[in-house]
Scaffold this motif. Structure first.
Motif, mmCIF file in Angstrom:
data_model
loop_
_atom_site.group_PDB
_atom_site.id
_atom_site.type_symbol
_atom_site.label_atom_id
_atom_site.label_comp_id
_atom_site.label_asym_id
_atom_site.label_seq_id
_atom_site.Cartn_x
_atom_site.Cartn_y
_atom_site.Cartn_z
ATOM 1 N N PRO A 1 0.875 -1.267 -0.055
ATOM 2 C CA PRO A 1 0.507 0.177 0.522
ATOM 3 C C PRO A 1 1.231 1.527 0.339
ATOM 4 N N ALA A 2 0.339 1.945 -0.553
ATOM 5 C CA ALA A 2 1.193 3.697 -0.953
ATOM 6 C C ALA A 2 0.582 4.552 0.357
ATOM 7 N N PRO A 3 1.794 4.775 1.170
ATOM 8 C CA PRO A 3 0.637 5.909 1.622
ATOM 9 C C PRO A 3 0.210 7.026 2.044
ATOM 10 N N TRP A 4 -1.383 7.368 2.803
ATOM 11 C CA TRP A 4 -1.969 8.502 2.033
ATOM 12 C C TRP A 4 -1.485 9.634 3.243
ATOM 13 N N PHE A 5 -1.469 10.660 2.927
ATOM 14 C CA PHE A 5 -0.908 11.886 3.568
ATOM 15 C C PHE A 5 -1.298 12.703 2.950
ATOM 16 N N THR A 6 -1.190 14.106 3.879
ATOM 17 C CA THR A 6 -1.800 15.122 3.222
ATOM 18 C C THR A 6 -0.207 16.363 3.512
ATOM 19 N N GLN A 7 -0.252 17.428 2.739
ATOM 20 C CA GLN A 7 0.959 18.011 2.200
ATOM 21 C C GLN A 7 0.189 19.290 1.038
ATOM 22 N N ARG A 8 1.614 20.092 1.843
ATOM 23 C CA ARG A 8 0.958 21.826 1.425
ATOM 24 C C ARG A 8 1.513 21.254 -0.836
ATOM 25 N N CYS A 9 0.361 21.923 -1.067
ATOM 26 C CA CYS A 9 0.801 21.143 -2.544
ATOM 27 C C CYS A 9 0.731 23.301 -3.832
ATOM 28 N N THR B 1 -2.170 23.468 -5.662
ATOM 29 C CA THR B 1 -3.358 23.385 -5.641
ATOM 30 C C THR B 1 -4.152 24.871 -5.344
ATOM 31 N N PRO B 2 -5.286 24.836 -6.086
ATOM 32 C CA PRO B 2 -5.870 26.767 -5.035
ATOM 33 C C PRO B 2 -5.983 26.196 -3.533
ATOM 34 N N ALA B 3 -6.281 25.142 -3.678
ATOM 35 C CA ALA B 3 -6.523 25.546 -1.779
ATOM 36 C C ALA B 3 -5.224 25.133 -1.100
ATOM 37 N N GLY B 4 -4.340 25.134 -1.772
ATOM 38 C CA GLY B 4 -2.846 24.939 -1.030
ATOM 39 C C GLY B 4 -2.647 23.848 -0.863
ATOM 40 N N ARG B 5 -3.639 22.637 0.311
ATOM 41 C CA ARG B 5 -2.854 21.689 0.264
ATOM 42 C C ARG B 5 -3.946 20.837 -0.380
ATOM 43 N N TYR B 6 -3.077 18.873 -0.187
ATOM 44 C CA TYR B 6 -3.127 17.703 -1.090
ATOM 45 C C TYR B 6 -4.029 16.731 -0.205
ATOM 46 N N GLY C 1 -3.229 17.310 -14.982
ATOM 47 C CA GLY C 1 -2.374 16.239 -15.000
ATOM 48 C C GLY C 1 -1.124 16.536 -14.254
ATOM 49 N N VAL C 2 -1.376 17.925 -13.390
ATOM 50 C CA VAL C 2 0.761 17.544 -13.248
ATOM 51 C C VAL C 2 0.043 19.277 -11.592
ATOM 52 N N ARG C 3 1.053 18.172 -10.561
ATOM 53 C CA ARG C 3 0.964 19.014 -9.247
ATOM 54 C C ARG C 3 2.249 18.698 -8.891
ATOM 55 N N HIS C 4 2.577 19.212 -7.980
ATOM 56 C CA HIS C 4 3.559 19.580 -6.834
ATOM 57 C C HIS C 4 3.637 19.210 -5.631
ATOM 58 N N PHE C 5 4.265 18.791 -4.839
ATOM 59 C CA PHE C 5 3.739 18.670 -3.436
ATOM 60 C C PHE C 5 5.119 19.658 -3.034
ATOM 61 N N GLN D 1 -28.640 23.798 -0.472
ATOM 62 C CA GLN D 1 -27.913 22.779 -1.432
ATOM 63 C C GLN D 1 -26.139 21.925 -0.505
ATOM 64 N N SER D 2 -26.161 20.945 -1.423
ATOM 65 C CA SER D 2 -25.389 20.130 0.030
ATOM 66 C C SER D 2 -24.220 20.404 -0.315
ATOM 67 N N ALA D 3 -23.400 20.189 0.927
ATOM 68 C CA ALA D 3 -21.367 20.893 1.527
ATOM 69 C C ALA D 3 -20.710 19.504 2.124
ATOM 70 N N ILE D 4 -19.720 19.192 1.756
ATOM 71 C CA ILE D 4 -18.266 19.195 1.652
ATOM 72 C C ILE D 4 -17.855 18.836 2.474
ATOM 73 N N PHE D 5 -17.695 18.139 4.342
ATOM 74 C CA PHE D 5 -16.627 18.587 4.435
ATOM 75 C C PHE D 5 -15.529 18.406 4.326
ATOM 76 N N THR D 6 -14.574 19.588 4.980
ATOM 77 C CA THR D 6 -13.141 19.291 5.342
ATOM 78 C C THR D 6 -12.214 19.606 5.892
ATOM 79 N N GLU D 7 -11.637 19.738 6.378
ATOM 80 C CA GLU D 7 -10.288 19.816 6.582
ATOM 81 C C GLU D 7 -9.179 20.537 7.060
ATOM 82 N N ARG D 8 -8.600 21.830 7.607
ATOM 83 C CA ARG D 8 -7.639 23.104 7.089
ATOM 84 C C ARG D 8 -7.026 22.857 8.469
#
Length: 343
Positions: free
Chosen positions: A11-19, A21-26, A90-94, A184-191
Protein backbone atom coordinates in the motif's frame (compact mmCIF):
# COMPACT_ATOMS: atom_id res chain seq x y z
CA UNK A 1 9.57 2.91 7.09
CA UNK A 2 12.67 2.88 4.89
CA UNK A 3 12.77 2.67 1.15
CA UNK A 4 13.66 -1.04 1.11
CA UNK A 5 10.42 -1.84 2.93
CA UNK A 6 8.37 -0.46 0.02
CA UNK A 7 7.96 -2.84 -2.87
CA UNK A 8 5.46 -3.32 -5.70
CA UNK A 9 2.16 -4.50 -4.24
CA UNK A 10 2.57 -2.64 -0.94
CA UNK A 11 0.00 0.00 0.00
CA UNK A 12 1.22 3.51 -0.81
CA UNK A 13 1.23 5.69 2.33
CA UNK A 14 -1.53 8.31 2.49
CA UNK A 15 -0.68 11.84 3.51
CA UNK A 16 -1.86 15.44 3.34
CA UNK A 17 0.77 17.99 2.35
CA UNK A 18 1.21 21.48 0.97
CA UNK A 19 0.62 21.43 -2.77
CA UNK A 20 0.35 23.65 -5.83
CA UNK A 21 -3.44 23.43 -5.80
CA UNK A 22 -5.87 26.35 -5.34
CA UNK A 23 -6.52 25.15 -1.79
CA UNK A 24 -2.79 25.00 -1.06
CA UNK A 25 -2.99 21.42 0.24
CA UNK A 26 -3.81 18.01 -1.19
CA UNK A 27 -4.82 14.71 0.40
CA UNK A 28 -3.15 11.94 -1.55
CA UNK A 29 -5.99 9.47 -0.93
CA UNK A 30 -8.01 11.56 -3.42
CA UNK A 31 -5.54 10.67 -6.18
CA UNK A 32 -6.89 7.10 -6.41
CA UNK A 33 -8.44 5.90 -9.64
CA UNK A 34 -5.42 6.90 -11.73
CA UNK A 35 -1.78 5.98 -11.97
CA UNK A 36 0.25 8.53 -10.05
CA UNK A 37 3.96 9.15 -10.55
CA UNK A 38 5.71 10.72 -7.55
CA UNK A 39 9.08 12.23 -8.44
CA UNK A 40 11.14 12.98 -5.32
CA UNK A 41 13.93 15.53 -5.74
CA UNK A 42 15.95 17.83 -3.44
CA UNK A 43 15.30 21.16 -5.19
CA UNK A 44 13.85 22.43 -8.46
CA UNK A 45 16.97 24.60 -8.75
CA UNK A 46 19.31 21.61 -8.39
CA UNK A 47 21.59 20.39 -11.19
CA UNK A 48 19.64 18.59 -13.91
CA UNK A 49 16.31 18.76 -12.06
CA UNK A 50 14.83 21.38 -14.37
CA UNK A 51 15.52 19.21 -17.42
CA UNK A 52 14.03 16.16 -15.69
CA UNK A 53 10.90 18.05 -14.71
CA UNK A 54 10.51 19.49 -18.20
CA UNK A 55 10.63 16.01 -19.71
CA UNK A 56 8.18 14.56 -17.24
CA UNK A 57 5.55 17.31 -16.97
CA UNK A 58 5.60 17.82 -20.73
CA UNK A 59 4.65 14.23 -21.47
CA UNK A 60 1.02 13.99 -22.69
CA UNK A 61 0.54 10.73 -20.79
CA UNK A 62 -0.15 12.85 -17.67
CA UNK A 63 -3.68 13.82 -18.73
CA UNK A 64 -5.24 13.79 -15.24
CA UNK A 65 -7.66 11.07 -16.36
CA UNK A 66 -5.57 7.92 -16.42
CA UNK A 67 -2.28 9.32 -15.14
CA UNK A 68 -1.10 12.13 -12.87
CA UNK A 69 2.32 13.53 -12.05
CA UNK A 70 3.36 14.87 -8.66
CA UNK A 71 6.74 16.45 -8.12
CA UNK A 72 7.83 16.17 -4.49
CA UNK A 73 10.32 18.90 -3.62
CA UNK A 74 12.36 18.85 -0.42
CA UNK A 75 13.39 22.50 -0.79
CA UNK A 76 11.29 25.02 1.21
CA UNK A 77 12.57 27.69 -1.16
CA UNK A 78 10.77 26.11 -4.11
CA UNK A 79 7.47 27.38 -2.74
CA UNK A 80 8.72 30.97 -2.88
CA UNK A 81 10.72 30.72 -6.10
CA UNK A 82 7.80 29.98 -8.39
CA UNK A 83 9.79 27.29 -10.19
CA UNK A 84 7.03 24.74 -9.54
CA UNK A 85 3.64 25.38 -11.07
CA UNK A 86 0.56 23.24 -11.35
CA UNK A 87 -0.48 22.37 -14.89
CA UNK A 88 -4.03 21.06 -14.51
CA UNK A 89 -5.43 18.56 -14.86
CA UNK A 90 -2.45 16.21 -14.74
CA UNK A 91 0.52 17.93 -13.09
CA UNK A 92 0.92 19.14 -9.50
CA UNK A 93 3.76 19.45 -7.02
CA UNK A 94 4.01 18.68 -3.32
CA UNK A 95 6.02 21.16 -1.28
CA UNK A 96 7.65 18.73 1.13
CA UNK A 97 10.05 21.03 2.94
CA UNK A 98 9.32 19.32 6.26
CA UNK A 99 10.05 15.88 4.78
CA UNK A 100 6.64 14.45 5.70
CA UNK A 101 6.10 12.66 2.37
CA UNK A 102 9.72 11.63 1.83
CA UNK A 103 9.79 10.18 5.32
CA UNK A 104 6.73 8.02 4.73
CA UNK A 105 8.14 6.78 1.42
CA UNK A 106 11.62 6.16 2.84
CA UNK A 107 13.35 8.62 0.49
CA UNK A 108 16.65 9.77 2.05
CA UNK A 109 17.65 13.42 2.27
CA UNK A 110 18.76 14.56 -1.16
CA UNK A 111 17.27 11.46 -2.78
CA UNK A 112 16.02 11.43 -6.37
CA UNK A 113 13.50 8.63 -6.76
CA UNK A 114 10.45 7.85 -8.90
CA UNK A 115 7.58 5.99 -7.24
CA UNK A 116 4.70 4.82 -9.41
CA UNK A 117 1.40 4.27 -7.58
CA UNK A 118 -1.48 2.34 -9.15
CA UNK A 119 -5.21 3.33 -9.13
CA UNK A 120 -5.79 1.40 -5.88
CA UNK A 121 -2.97 3.40 -4.26
CA UNK A 122 -0.53 0.53 -4.17
CA UNK A 123 3.13 0.71 -5.16
CA UNK A 124 3.44 -0.33 -8.80
CA UNK A 125 7.15 0.39 -9.31
CA UNK A 126 10.13 2.18 -7.75
CA UNK A 127 12.86 3.50 -10.06
CA UNK A 128 16.01 5.55 -9.68
CA UNK A 129 16.15 8.95 -11.35
CA UNK A 130 18.03 7.90 -14.46
CA UNK A 131 17.15 8.23 -18.15
CA UNK A 132 16.50 4.49 -18.31
CA UNK A 133 14.34 4.58 -15.17
CA UNK A 134 12.23 7.45 -16.48
CA UNK A 135 11.95 5.83 -19.90
CA UNK A 136 10.71 2.55 -18.45
CA UNK A 137 8.08 4.25 -16.30
CA UNK A 138 6.80 6.39 -19.17
CA UNK A 139 6.71 3.39 -21.51
CA UNK A 140 4.63 1.46 -18.98
CA UNK A 141 2.16 4.34 -18.65
CA UNK A 142 1.81 4.72 -22.42
CA UNK A 143 0.76 1.09 -22.78
CA UNK A 144 -1.81 0.68 -20.02
CA UNK A 145 -4.55 -1.91 -20.64
CA UNK A 146 -8.14 -0.79 -21.14
CA UNK A 147 -9.43 0.07 -17.66
CA UNK A 148 -13.01 -1.00 -18.38
CA UNK A 149 -11.90 -4.40 -19.70
CA UNK A 150 -9.80 -4.92 -16.59
CA UNK A 151 -12.67 -3.97 -14.29
CA UNK A 152 -14.96 -6.54 -15.87
CA UNK A 153 -12.64 -9.17 -14.38
CA UNK A 154 -12.47 -7.57 -10.93
CA UNK A 155 -15.32 -7.76 -8.39
CA UNK A 156 -16.64 -4.38 -7.31
CA UNK A 157 -16.72 -4.08 -3.49
CA UNK A 158 -20.42 -3.15 -3.28
CA UNK A 159 -23.80 -4.82 -2.88
CA UNK A 160 -26.64 -4.20 -5.33
CA UNK A 161 -29.92 -4.87 -3.52
CA UNK A 162 -33.20 -4.55 -5.46
CA UNK A 163 -36.58 -4.10 -3.79
CA UNK A 164 -35.51 -2.23 -0.66
CA UNK A 165 -38.30 0.36 -0.97
CA UNK A 166 -41.68 -0.07 -2.64
CA UNK A 167 -42.49 2.29 -5.55
CA UNK A 168 -45.32 3.87 -3.54
CA UNK A 169 -42.95 4.76 -0.71
CA UNK A 170 -40.40 6.09 -3.20
CA UNK A 171 -43.06 8.39 -4.66
CA UNK A 172 -44.02 9.61 -1.18
CA UNK A 173 -40.41 10.48 -0.42
CA UNK A 174 -40.09 12.45 -3.67
CA UNK A 175 -43.32 14.31 -2.90
CA UNK A 176 -41.95 15.11 0.56
CA UNK A 177 -38.81 16.58 -1.01
CA UNK A 178 -40.86 18.99 -3.10
CA UNK A 179 -43.16 19.96 -0.23
CA UNK A 180 -40.26 20.96 2.06
CA UNK A 181 -37.27 23.28 1.93
CA UNK A 182 -34.06 21.84 0.50
CA UNK A 183 -30.50 23.10 0.75
CA UNK A 184 -27.40 22.94 -1.40
CA UNK A 185 -25.43 19.98 -0.09
CA UNK A 186 -22.00 20.76 1.37
CA UNK A 187 -18.83 18.70 1.70
CA UNK A 188 -16.73 18.37 4.85
CA UNK A 189 -13.09 19.41 4.77
CA UNK A 190 -10.34 19.94 7.31
CA UNK A 191 -7.78 22.72 7.10
CA UNK A 192 -6.73 21.90 10.65
CA UNK A 193 -6.54 18.42 12.17
CA UNK A 194 -9.72 17.67 14.12
CA UNK A 195 -11.66 20.69 12.89
CA UNK A 196 -14.19 19.76 10.19
CA UNK A 197 -15.88 22.51 8.20
CA UNK A 198 -18.77 22.27 5.71
CA UNK A 199 -17.88 23.87 2.36
CA UNK A 200 -20.04 24.37 -0.73
CA UNK A 201 -18.40 23.64 -4.09
CA UNK A 202 -20.99 23.11 -6.80
CA UNK A 203 -18.32 22.24 -9.33
CA UNK A 204 -17.42 19.22 -7.23
CA UNK A 205 -20.78 18.45 -5.61
CA UNK A 206 -24.05 19.70 -7.03
CA UNK A 207 -26.96 18.26 -5.07
CA UNK A 208 -29.88 19.49 -3.01
CA UNK A 209 -30.81 17.76 0.26
CA UNK A 210 -34.02 17.66 2.26
CA UNK A 211 -33.96 16.26 5.80
CA UNK A 212 -36.78 13.85 6.65
CA UNK A 213 -38.69 15.10 9.69
CA UNK A 214 -41.98 13.24 9.22
CA UNK A 215 -41.96 10.57 11.98
CA UNK A 216 -44.04 8.14 9.94
CA UNK A 217 -41.75 8.35 6.90
CA UNK A 218 -38.64 8.09 9.06
CA UNK A 219 -40.03 4.98 10.78
CA UNK A 220 -40.91 3.32 7.46
CA UNK A 221 -37.47 4.02 6.08
CA UNK A 222 -35.70 2.78 9.20
CA UNK A 223 -37.82 -0.37 9.23
CA UNK A 224 -36.85 -1.26 5.66
CA UNK A 225 -33.16 -0.55 6.17
CA UNK A 226 -33.12 -2.69 9.32
CA UNK A 227 -35.05 -5.57 7.75
CA UNK A 228 -33.71 -5.54 4.19
CA UNK A 229 -30.19 -4.05 4.25
CA UNK A 230 -28.68 -4.69 7.69
CA UNK A 231 -28.85 -8.52 7.38
CA UNK A 232 -27.08 -8.35 4.00
CA UNK A 233 -24.28 -6.22 5.44
CA UNK A 234 -23.88 -8.81 8.20
CA UNK A 235 -23.84 -11.68 5.71
CA UNK A 236 -21.46 -10.23 3.13
CA UNK A 237 -19.23 -7.97 5.24
CA UNK A 238 -19.39 -9.58 8.73
CA UNK A 239 -20.34 -6.20 10.22
CA UNK A 240 -23.10 -5.71 12.79
CA UNK A 241 -24.96 -2.46 12.20
CA UNK A 242 -26.46 -0.88 15.31
CA UNK A 243 -26.67 2.80 14.34
CA UNK A 244 -28.14 4.78 11.46
CA UNK A 245 -27.84 8.46 10.56
CA UNK A 246 -28.75 11.10 8.01
CA UNK A 247 -32.31 10.50 6.88
CA UNK A 248 -32.41 12.69 3.80
CA UNK A 249 -33.91 12.79 0.34
CA UNK A 250 -31.39 14.13 -2.17
CA UNK A 251 -31.85 15.42 -5.70
CA UNK A 252 -29.27 15.50 -8.50
CA UNK A 253 -30.76 17.78 -11.16
CA UNK A 254 -29.56 17.79 -14.78
CA UNK A 255 -30.43 21.51 -14.97
CA UNK A 256 -27.82 22.09 -12.24
CA UNK A 257 -25.36 19.47 -13.55
CA UNK A 258 -26.08 17.34 -10.50
CA UNK A 259 -22.98 15.32 -9.62
CA UNK A 260 -20.52 14.46 -6.85
CA UNK A 261 -16.80 14.13 -7.60
CA UNK A 262 -14.56 11.32 -6.30
CA UNK A 263 -14.57 11.25 -2.49
CA UNK A 264 -14.58 9.07 0.61
CA UNK A 265 -17.23 9.35 3.29
CA UNK A 266 -15.19 9.03 6.50
CA UNK A 267 -11.85 10.80 6.13
CA UNK A 268 -12.44 13.84 8.38
CA UNK A 269 -13.22 14.05 12.09
CA UNK A 270 -16.91 14.84 11.62
CA UNK A 271 -17.46 11.72 9.50
CA UNK A 272 -14.90 9.25 10.91
CA UNK A 273 -17.64 7.15 12.58
CA UNK A 274 -19.33 6.22 9.31
CA UNK A 275 -18.88 2.62 8.15
CA UNK A 276 -21.25 1.89 5.22
CA UNK A 277 -23.04 4.17 2.79
CA UNK A 278 -26.49 3.27 1.46
CA UNK A 279 -27.65 4.80 -1.83
CA UNK A 280 -31.32 4.05 -2.59
CA UNK A 281 -32.70 5.21 -5.94
CA UNK A 282 -36.22 6.63 -5.67
CA UNK A 283 -36.85 6.93 -9.42
CA UNK A 284 -35.52 5.68 -12.73
CA UNK A 285 -36.70 8.32 -15.24
CA UNK A 286 -33.34 10.05 -15.65
CA UNK A 287 -30.07 9.62 -17.55
CA UNK A 288 -26.59 9.73 -16.08
CA UNK A 289 -26.03 9.89 -12.35
CA UNK A 290 -24.29 6.51 -12.20
CA UNK A 291 -22.19 5.53 -9.19
CA UNK A 292 -18.58 4.56 -9.86
CA UNK A 293 -15.64 3.32 -7.79
CA UNK A 294 -12.57 4.88 -9.47
CA UNK A 295 -10.04 2.77 -7.54
CA UNK A 296 -11.53 -0.30 -9.23
CA UNK A 297 -12.36 1.20 -12.64
CA UNK A 298 -14.64 3.52 -14.64
CA UNK A 299 -17.76 1.31 -14.74
CA UNK A 300 -20.94 3.06 -13.51
CA UNK A 301 -23.73 1.45 -11.51
CA UNK A 302 -27.33 2.49 -11.03
CA UNK A 303 -29.74 0.64 -8.73
CA UNK A 304 -33.27 0.01 -10.04
CA UNK A 305 -36.18 2.02 -8.66
CA UNK A 306 -36.37 1.22 -4.94
CA UNK A 307 -33.03 -0.61 -5.04
CA UNK A 308 -29.88 0.18 -3.10
CA UNK A 309 -26.13 0.13 -3.61
CA UNK A 310 -24.28 -0.50 -0.32
CA UNK A 311 -20.54 0.03 0.07
CA UNK A 312 -17.81 0.86 2.58
CA UNK A 313 -17.43 4.54 3.39
CA UNK A 314 -13.66 4.12 2.97
CA UNK A 315 -13.96 3.31 -0.74
CA UNK A 316 -13.44 6.15 -3.20
CA UNK A 317 -16.65 6.73 -5.14
CA UNK A 318 -18.27 9.32 -7.39
CA UNK A 319 -21.65 10.21 -8.89
CA UNK A 320 -21.55 11.07 -12.60
CA UNK A 321 -23.45 14.15 -13.80
CA UNK A 322 -27.16 13.66 -14.42
CA UNK A 323 -27.72 14.49 -18.09
CA UNK A 324 -31.54 14.28 -18.26
CA UNK A 325 -34.17 14.80 -15.62
CA UNK A 326 -33.60 14.46 -11.90
CA UNK A 327 -32.22 11.61 -9.86
CA UNK A 328 -33.81 11.32 -6.41
CA UNK A 329 -32.12 9.21 -3.76
CA UNK A 330 -32.27 8.40 -0.08
CA UNK A 331 -28.74 8.36 1.35
CA UNK A 332 -28.35 7.12 4.94
CA UNK A 333 -25.12 5.98 6.60
CA UNK A 334 -24.88 3.10 9.06
CA UNK A 335 -22.30 2.32 11.75
CA UNK A 336 -21.96 0.65 15.15
CA UNK A 337 -21.27 1.48 18.80
CA UNK A 338 -17.48 1.92 18.38
CA UNK A 339 -18.21 4.22 15.47
CA UNK A 340 -20.73 6.15 17.53
CA UNK A 341 -18.02 6.78 20.12
CA UNK A 342 -16.12 8.75 17.48
CA UNK A 343 -19.11 10.90 16.51
Amino acid sequence: MNRRSLAPGDPAPWFTQRCTTPAGRYSFDMAAGRYNLLYFFPSAAGPGIGERLERLVGDPVFDGVRCQFFGVSADPGDERSGLLRAQPPGVRHFLDGDGLVAGQYGVPAGGRVLVLVDPMLRIAAIADDTPDGIGQVLSFLRHLPDALAVQRQVPTPALMLPGVLEPVLCARLIDYFHAQDSVQSAIFTEREQGRSLPVTDIGFKSRRDCTLRDPALVAQLQHRVIDRIVPEISKYFQFQVTRMERMIVACYDAAERGCFGPHRDNTVTATAHRRFAVSINLNDDFDGGGLSFPEIGPMRYSAPLGGAVVFSCSVLHAVAPVTRGRRYACLPFVHDAPGAAKA
